[in-house]
Design a protein around this motif. Structure first.
Motif, PDB file in Angstrom:
ATOM      1  N   LYS A 218      41.048  31.211  48.281  1.00 32.71           N
ATOM      2  CA  LYS A 218      43.242  31.198  48.363  1.00 32.71           C
ATOM      3  C   LYS A 218      42.764  32.622  49.084  1.00 32.71           C
ATOM      4  O   LYS A 218      43.606  33.619  48.437  1.00 32.71           O
ATOM      5  CB  LYS A 218      43.965  31.153  47.166  1.00 32.71           C
ATOM      6  CG  LYS A 218      45.011  30.073  47.410  1.00 32.71           C
ATOM      7  CD  LYS A 218      45.440  30.032  46.012  1.00 32.71           C
ATOM      8  CE  LYS A 218      44.801  29.459  45.073  1.00 32.71           C
ATOM      9  NZ  LYS A 218      45.599  28.901  43.697  1.00 32.71           N
TER      10      LYS A 218
ATOM     11  N   LEU B  49      35.490  38.281  54.764  1.00 34.55           N
ATOM     12  CA  LEU B  49      34.938  38.741  53.160  1.00 34.55           C
ATOM     13  C   LEU B  49      34.026  39.217  53.240  1.00 34.55           C
ATOM     14  O   LEU B  49      32.677  38.374  52.914  1.00 34.55           O
ATOM     15  CB  LEU B  49      36.041  36.788  52.762  1.00 34.55           C
ATOM     16  CG  LEU B  49      35.948  37.089  51.211  1.00 34.55           C
ATOM     17  CD1 LEU B  49      37.078  37.805  50.802  1.00 34.55           C
ATOM     18  CD2 LEU B  49      36.005  35.742  50.950  1.00 34.55           C
TER      19      LEU B  49
ATOM     20  N   ALA C  35      46.210  46.998  46.851  1.00 35.41           N
ATOM     21  CA  ALA C  35      45.894  46.048  46.532  1.00 35.41           C
ATOM     22  C   ALA C  35      45.199  44.816  45.557  1.00 35.41           C
ATOM     23  O   ALA C  35      45.503  44.013  44.414  1.00 35.41           O
ATOM     24  CB  ALA C  35      47.019  44.638  47.602  1.00 35.41           C
TER      25      ALA C  35
ATOM     26  N   ASP D  28      37.738  26.831  44.681  1.00 38.70           N
ATOM     27  CA  ASP D  28      39.607  26.757  44.247  1.00 38.70           C
ATOM     28  C   ASP D  28      38.936  25.588  43.854  1.00 38.70           C
ATOM     29  O   ASP D  28      39.533  24.361  44.137  1.00 38.70           O
ATOM     30  CB  ASP D  28      40.573  26.330  45.661  1.00 38.70           C
ATOM     31  CG  ASP D  28      41.566  26.396  44.948  1.00 38.70           C
ATOM     32  OD1 ASP D  28      41.977  26.806  43.733  1.00 38.70           O
ATOM     33  OD2 ASP D  28      42.269  25.874  45.769  1.00 38.70           O
TER      34      ASP D  28
ATOM     35  N   VAL E 100      32.712  39.811  48.993  1.00 34.48           N
ATOM     36  CA  VAL E 100      33.171  39.240  47.470  1.00 34.48           C
ATOM     37  C   VAL E 100      31.964  39.106  46.911  1.00 34.48           C
ATOM     38  O   VAL E 100      30.625  38.147  47.025  1.00 34.48           O
ATOM     39  CB  VAL E 100      34.013  37.393  47.554  1.00 34.48           C
ATOM     40  CG1 VAL E 100      32.577  36.614  48.682  1.00 34.48           C
ATOM     41  CG2 VAL E 100      34.040  36.581  45.672  1.00 34.48           C
TER      42      VAL E 100
ATOM     43  N   PRO F  78      32.989  30.841  44.611  1.00 31.62           N
ATOM     44  CA  PRO F  78      34.292  31.198  44.147  1.00 31.62           C
ATOM     45  C   PRO F  78      34.334  29.823  44.338  1.00 31.62           C
ATOM     46  O   PRO F  78      34.009  29.531  45.579  1.00 31.62           O
ATOM     47  CB  PRO F  78      34.528  32.387  45.587  1.00 31.62           C
ATOM     48  CG  PRO F  78      33.670  32.710  46.081  1.00 31.62           C
ATOM     49  CD  PRO F  78      32.141  32.663  46.175  1.00 31.62           C
TER      50      PRO F  78
ATOM     51  N   GLN G 147      36.921  42.530  49.210  1.00 31.57           N
ATOM     52  CA  GLN G 147      37.695  42.568  50.775  1.00 31.57           C
ATOM     53  C   GLN G 147      37.443  42.115  51.543  1.00 31.57           C
ATOM     54  O   GLN G 147      36.851  41.023  51.700  1.00 31.57           O
ATOM     55  CB  GLN G 147      36.776  44.126  50.857  1.00 31.57           C
ATOM     56  CG  GLN G 147      36.455  44.870  49.571  1.00 31.57           C
ATOM     57  CD  GLN G 147      35.409  46.897  50.656  1.00 31.57           C
ATOM     58  OE1 GLN G 147      35.450  46.795  51.577  1.00 31.57           O
ATOM     59  NE2 GLN G 147      34.684  46.454  49.700  1.00 31.57           N
ATOM     60  N   HIS G 148      38.190  42.066  52.241  1.00 31.20           N
ATOM     61  CA  HIS G 148      39.152  41.803  53.339  1.00 31.20           C
ATOM     62  C   HIS G 148      39.719  42.268  54.760  1.00 31.20           C
ATOM     63  O   HIS G 148      40.134  42.058  54.964  1.00 31.20           O
ATOM     64  CB  HIS G 148      39.904  40.578  53.204  1.00 31.20           C
ATOM     65  CG  HIS G 148      40.878  39.863  54.095  1.00 31.20           C
ATOM     66  ND1 HIS G 148      41.318  39.452  54.721  1.00 31.20           N
ATOM     67  CD2 HIS G 148      40.080  38.534  54.828  1.00 31.20           C
ATOM     68  CE1 HIS G 148      42.253  38.467  55.516  1.00 31.20           C
ATOM     69  NE2 HIS G 148      41.043  37.869  55.497  1.00 31.20           N
TER      70      HIS G 148
ATOM     71  N   ALA H 243      42.936  43.297  50.463  1.00 32.23           N
ATOM     72  CA  ALA H 243      43.078  44.056  51.273  1.00 32.23           C
ATOM     73  C   ALA H 243      42.878  45.408  51.151  1.00 32.23           C
ATOM     74  O   ALA H 243      44.192  45.780  50.598  1.00 32.23           O
ATOM     75  CB  ALA H 243      45.156  43.883  52.123  1.00 32.23           C
TER      76      ALA H 243
ATOM     77  N   LEU I 164      35.711  44.846  43.749  1.00 33.03           N
ATOM     78  CA  LEU I 164      36.390  43.389  44.017  1.00 33.03           C
ATOM     79  C   LEU I 164      36.606  43.434  45.498  1.00 33.03           C
ATOM     80  O   LEU I 164      35.519  44.124  46.364  1.00 33.03           O
ATOM     81  CB  LEU I 164      38.136  44.591  43.990  1.00 33.03           C
ATOM     82  CG  LEU I 164      38.361  45.340  42.614  1.00 33.03           C
ATOM     83  CD1 LEU I 164      39.592  45.742  42.553  1.00 33.03           C
ATOM     84  CD2 LEU I 164      37.742  43.918  41.829  1.00 33.03           C
TER      85      LEU I 164
ATOM     86  N   SER J 141      43.136  28.652  40.916  1.00 36.39           N
ATOM     87  CA  SER J 141      42.149  29.332  41.014  1.00 36.39           C
ATOM     88  C   SER J 141      43.650  30.738  41.280  1.00 36.39           C
ATOM     89  O   SER J 141      44.884  30.466  41.994  1.00 36.39           O
ATOM     90  CB  SER J 141      41.521  29.317  42.030  1.00 36.39           C
ATOM     91  OG  SER J 141      41.990  29.017  43.875  1.00 36.39           O
ATOM     92  N   LEU J 142      42.948  31.584  40.962  1.00 35.39           N
ATOM     93  CA  LEU J 142      43.368  32.998  41.067  1.00 35.39           C
ATOM     94  C   LEU J 142      43.537  32.964  43.099  1.00 35.39           C
ATOM     95  O   LEU J 142      42.659  32.819  43.740  1.00 35.39           O
ATOM     96  CB  LEU J 142      43.054  34.121  40.439  1.00 35.39           C
ATOM     97  CG  LEU J 142      43.005  34.307  39.177  1.00 35.39           C
ATOM     98  CD1 LEU J 142      41.732  35.106  38.299  1.00 35.39           C
ATOM     99  CD2 LEU J 142      43.915  34.711  38.546  1.00 35.39           C
ATOM    100  N   PRO J 143      44.235  33.778  43.098  1.00 32.63           N
ATOM    101  CA  PRO J 143      44.528  34.699  44.952  1.00 32.63           C
ATOM    102  C   PRO J 143      42.916  35.408  45.396  1.00 32.63           C
ATOM    103  O   PRO J 143      42.877  35.719  44.170  1.00 32.63           O
ATOM    104  CB  PRO J 143      45.754  34.705  45.026  1.00 32.63           C
ATOM    105  CG  PRO J 143      46.214  35.808  43.539  1.00 32.63           C
ATOM    106  CD  PRO J 143      45.291  34.390  42.713  1.00 32.63           C
ATOM    107  N   ILE J 144      42.405  35.418  45.970  1.00 32.15           N
ATOM    108  CA  ILE J 144      41.026  36.782  46.216  1.00 32.15           C
ATOM    109  C   ILE J 144      42.011  37.612  47.464  1.00 32.15           C
ATOM    110  O   ILE J 144      43.000  37.201  48.609  1.00 32.15           O
ATOM    111  CB  ILE J 144      40.411  35.884  47.333  1.00 32.15           C
ATOM    112  CG1 ILE J 144      39.822  35.159  46.176  1.00 32.15           C
ATOM    113  CG2 ILE J 144      39.445  36.743  48.117  1.00 32.15           C
ATOM    114  CD1 ILE J 144      38.120  34.026  46.839  1.00 32.15           C
ATOM    115  N   ARG J 145      42.278  39.128  46.578  1.00 32.23           N
ATOM    116  CA  ARG J 145      43.266  39.270  47.387  1.00 32.23           C
ATOM    117  C   ARG J 145      42.397  40.834  47.769  1.00 32.23           C
ATOM    118  O   ARG J 145      42.364  41.713  46.981  1.00 32.23           O
ATOM    119  CB  ARG J 145      44.179  40.238  46.495  1.00 32.23           C
ATOM    120  CG  ARG J 145      45.171  41.009  46.629  1.00 32.23           C
ATOM    121  CD  ARG J 145      47.075  41.088  45.617  1.00 32.23           C
ATOM    122  NE  ARG J 145      46.905  40.408  45.582  1.00 32.23           N
ATOM    123  CZ  ARG J 145      47.793  39.288  44.765  1.00 32.23           C
ATOM    124  NH1 ARG J 145      48.247  40.788  43.899  1.00 32.23           N
ATOM    125  NH2 ARG J 145      48.443  38.266  45.207  1.00 32.23           N
TER     126      ARG J 145
ATOM    127  N   VAL K 289      30.908  37.195  54.580  1.00 37.07           N
ATOM    128  CA  VAL K 289      31.506  35.896  55.588  1.00 37.07           C
ATOM    129  C   VAL K 289      32.511  36.010  56.741  1.00 37.07           C
ATOM    130  O   VAL K 289      33.345  37.121  56.228  1.00 37.07           O
ATOM    131  CB  VAL K 289      30.924  34.371  55.045  1.00 37.07           C
ATOM    132  CG1 VAL K 289      32.590  34.538  53.889  1.00 37.07           C
ATOM    133  CG2 VAL K 289      31.205  33.075  55.496  1.00 37.07           C
TER     134      VAL K 289
END
Lengths: 307, 307, 307, 307
Positions: free
Chosen positions: A292, B98, B56, B302, B100, B300, B70-71, B51, B68, B45-49, A100
């Motif tokens: 987040k 993103l 990371a 929050d 996810v 996902p 991807q951003h 990078a 995992l 929530s946990l962060p969406i990491r 997205v």
């Protein structure tokens, strides 16, 4: 080369990167919760339609040329129908993935790093910290949830039309009767998504109604925490999907950049408008909790109104 | 071949695909809003990491082997530092995407189509409607927002330990003092994410504490609307990241499939636990609004607690 | 639940899933290599344009409504310009990711699992082995590289027009002078991509020229190994981007499904046509090596002609 | 803000961005084609395994921490088994999408923009043109196909071992008997992927054998067009998956950056080595055609050897 590998999962937001969300004090939150009277919950988002086996993704309002959502199943009921064996003694599951790009494609909340002018983001944060591996300043992970009093400004109903026309601009006069207070979320209805539904994409893309610069300044002066609207860019758009205003009057620069007012765009407000119509009330508990996404420029959201 | 090209954006959810979320009546929502006393908002929530220029993404709790997040930035401050021209008279912007896959990688709400046994989903909906282009029945778009009274069951604190051990199971006894009422969200803390932070991935993957089947049945009998936990699968996991229970006792089958109780997994509950500790209260307003991903098996989220 | 976790990386293809590629015998390969006389190498693919910060992806020929390529940098020169520190004593790097759906968006080779009728793929392989986690039969990983004699059939030049019209069909007569032999790649030029360039997307989407069913049958009878064309679907398309032929006459069913002839679509043949024009030769070494995407329905390729 | 919206699809590559690929003159191509004697075609790539419904993607050699390929079906045979209606009178189809980050995850060709030091890429091209929307200089779209004489340097066989050890380095002596000529592709076998297969990921990640700096300089002095190897980084790696060499001796900086020698990494060379073993020949026609990903830092490839 990493962006943020800290374990600070509990930490969320730093005051100087939250902008007008700092107005959401505990007192304001308590007051917002008191707006709940009927207990009706209304979702304010468009669907995320990502089935790429057909043109379905293109049937939801979006700005022309933007990458549309893609949704994939990695295992599903069809696989079991075709003979995939269950796990263990009979467990079956479906799993999926979503791609997205929020801006211009779905209901989302802008991060403060989304737009700026010159070399600094909102509040002087250096723009060169916004990099390929994420925004090191003012990312959507710094925003935090929005729990606030929401107030609907139903401009078409004020003006006695089904929806604004592409060239119409919401003016300070339209906001006057709304009773907006500091910390409120100003929810602006233009009705423009109805044009997509009734007339199709080309009509939707021919331009968009939106806030005038004067209305943007008025909202900033009222100290709202968030401006949420059902158009794609808060301000109006021309037929090339661009804003006509210069930098002084650009709505994103006025609200997001100069005043740290987060912007929620592409809401679906028709149900909310119908629910409030004729009730004499225009406020409610507004909640939006962005994902987040570390360093994100926005998050898709399903904002809700609790009446 | 398309999944759903209708224009029913206002419609959200059908009663027989919402499961226990039907317990969230207007009266229950009003009562939940009355739980707000202090006005403190806590993100769960946990962060969406994502990078991917570094490892990371692998530094946030997740199940081994899952794809995992991807951003990516499609334009950012680095580009302007490198010479990209602003738009018009000075506007600069950052934009991103993103990817996810919620299950096992981040805080999310399960759709009722996520797990089943035999040929039918929850409530008899045909499992063969869950296809590559999305779940035509019981997708996350049918769920709707969760606005409910939340109650924290802080099992480690009840037992006087910092966190449960991998082999520990939450039992009906642990739930007894919690004062859970029909429609509530049971928020179960095991403390297991602390193991990731303190001891690393291998310790986290060695197994996981979770609800016993008896506790799952007890929660279903209490008519909770959602079970939310900080572990990865509500039930416990062995070292191969699988549940040891058979179909009768599998937590997803008991709660999600048989009773339509939505499950929220991989929450971060440490801040909430600290905030409630010693206060004598354990309830709050719980809000989680899944993205309206058409045909999705999860979203996902929050989730937030408003104290 | 996995698709294929074997370590058979050396193994590629099984004879009964390679279709007409089995015609590429060592003798045929040696003969194909002998077609190289001038040493000129010509690429036959369209670019993959995935910069989603602008509408650039939409500027390359594609079928309307298909998900376009997305290309992202996870670290780049802009980041270093903005201050990212090099690795160690000075190393800098750029890294990226690509999302691609080959059919209808870029030059690609179809796998034998891409289209079928009834319950069986080409050669009787069960269609229910084509699942969400990949095609267990007749995937593109089973194809193997194409190294063959290529023969250009430049239909517009044969007919004395710059490009075929949307309603034109390539007929057996057009193929007659080409000197096609068993195992050859028949490279069919319609010139249709010129319409995109000269007149834009709407003209390109108004329909497409392509092979008639009779021409498809003729090619199958000639035992070609691959049919490659510069249109989007080998056969012609109407204004709704669909084939008008019924199942008996559908080009994919004739060639791909009944005869196992792999199809390469959306080639860019203008340079090749110019290079061969007036030379009296029409053959060359054709090479296309699909990515070994396990269970894939196609692979993006850059086919090459070596003159 | 766009990267490249030109219609120059025919144009491919500019001489000063092609580096050593300029050595692939027509004469060299003709000579390379003459290496074809047996007509056997051997694929030199690892599979792309992206079925994320299981840990399958992690079972193919890759660098730890890299984002692995993801492959999704948007419609497949399972859907038809579950009841999806065919198109028209019976056409069924499978369609899919691939997400791939080539470096460290699969067989690929590096673009000249992949690594540099200071502010300039190979040949002085400004590094700040490598931006989030793609590399404006030295992207993989500038490379063009590789059609050249390939020469296998089978180092383990030269040394009488099944594969090199992690600490071993390929030295100029190993290259001496190979008969490399200007324009050739030097195909270096270390045998390291056998360690993944036989001993698993941890052994593979404990370090990697590779070229010494002296060997890299020797290859550059020989004017090869491409160096292709079966390890992940041409040079050796330590247990943290980093190169131990400083900038002067870094293999990417020596070959890719200083001399414009394209690098192909993560090849699967076992079949080729077996085919050539004992034959007295070590050369063949080498073809690799990178996808024309505009601004890409690499392309996944299936390189082929035609014996």
């Amino acid at each position: 080369m990493s962006f943020d590998e800290s374990n600070n999962w509990g930490r969320w937001g730093s005051e100087d990167e939250r902008g007008a969300l700092n107005l959401l004090t505990p007192e304001a939150v308590v007051a917002a919760a008191r707006c709940v009277r009927d207990g009706r919950v209304i979702s304010l988002s468009l669907p995320i339609r990502g089935a790429t086996s057909s043109p379905a993704p293109a049937t939801v309002p979006h700005l022309r040329g933007r990458p549309l959502p893609q949704h994939f199943m990695s295992i599903d009921g069809g696989d079991y129908a075709a003979g995939t064996r269950p796990i263990g003694a009979g467990l079956k599951m479906a799993d999926d993935a979503l791609i997205v790009t929020p801006h211009g494609t779905t209901t989302h909340l802008d991060a403060l790093c989304h737009m700026w002018s010159g070399d600094a983001l909102y509040n002087g944060h250096p723009a060169d910290r916004v990099r390929s591996y994420g925004a090191g300043r003012c990312g959507i992970d710094k925003a935090g949830p929005v729990v606030a009093r929401g107030v609907l400004v139903d401009v078409p109903r004020l003006r006695g039309v089904p929806h604004l026309a592409a060239g119409d601009r919401v003016e300070p006069d339209d906001l006057e009767g709304a009773g907006l207070r500091p910390g409120d979320v100003a929810v602006i209805r233009t009705g423009w998504p109805l044009v997509w539904r009734a007339e199709g994409p080309d009509a939707y893309w021919a331009g968009q109604p939106g806030l005038s610069a004067r209305a943007g300044r008025a909202l900033a002066a009222l100290d709202v925490s968030v401006v949420a609207a059902d158009n794609a860019a808060i301000g109006g758009l021309n037929g090339r999907q661009l804003a006509d205003e210069g930098p002084d009057d650009d709505l994103h620069l006025i609200l997001l950049w100069r005043h740290g007012v987060h912007l929620a765009e592409m809401l679906w407000l028709e149900e909310l408008a119908d629910a409030l119509d004729g009730t004499g009330r225009d406020d409610f508990l507004f909640v939006a909790a962005p994902l987040k996404i570390e360093g994100g420029t926005a998050s898709p959201i399903d904002p809700i109104a609790v009446l």
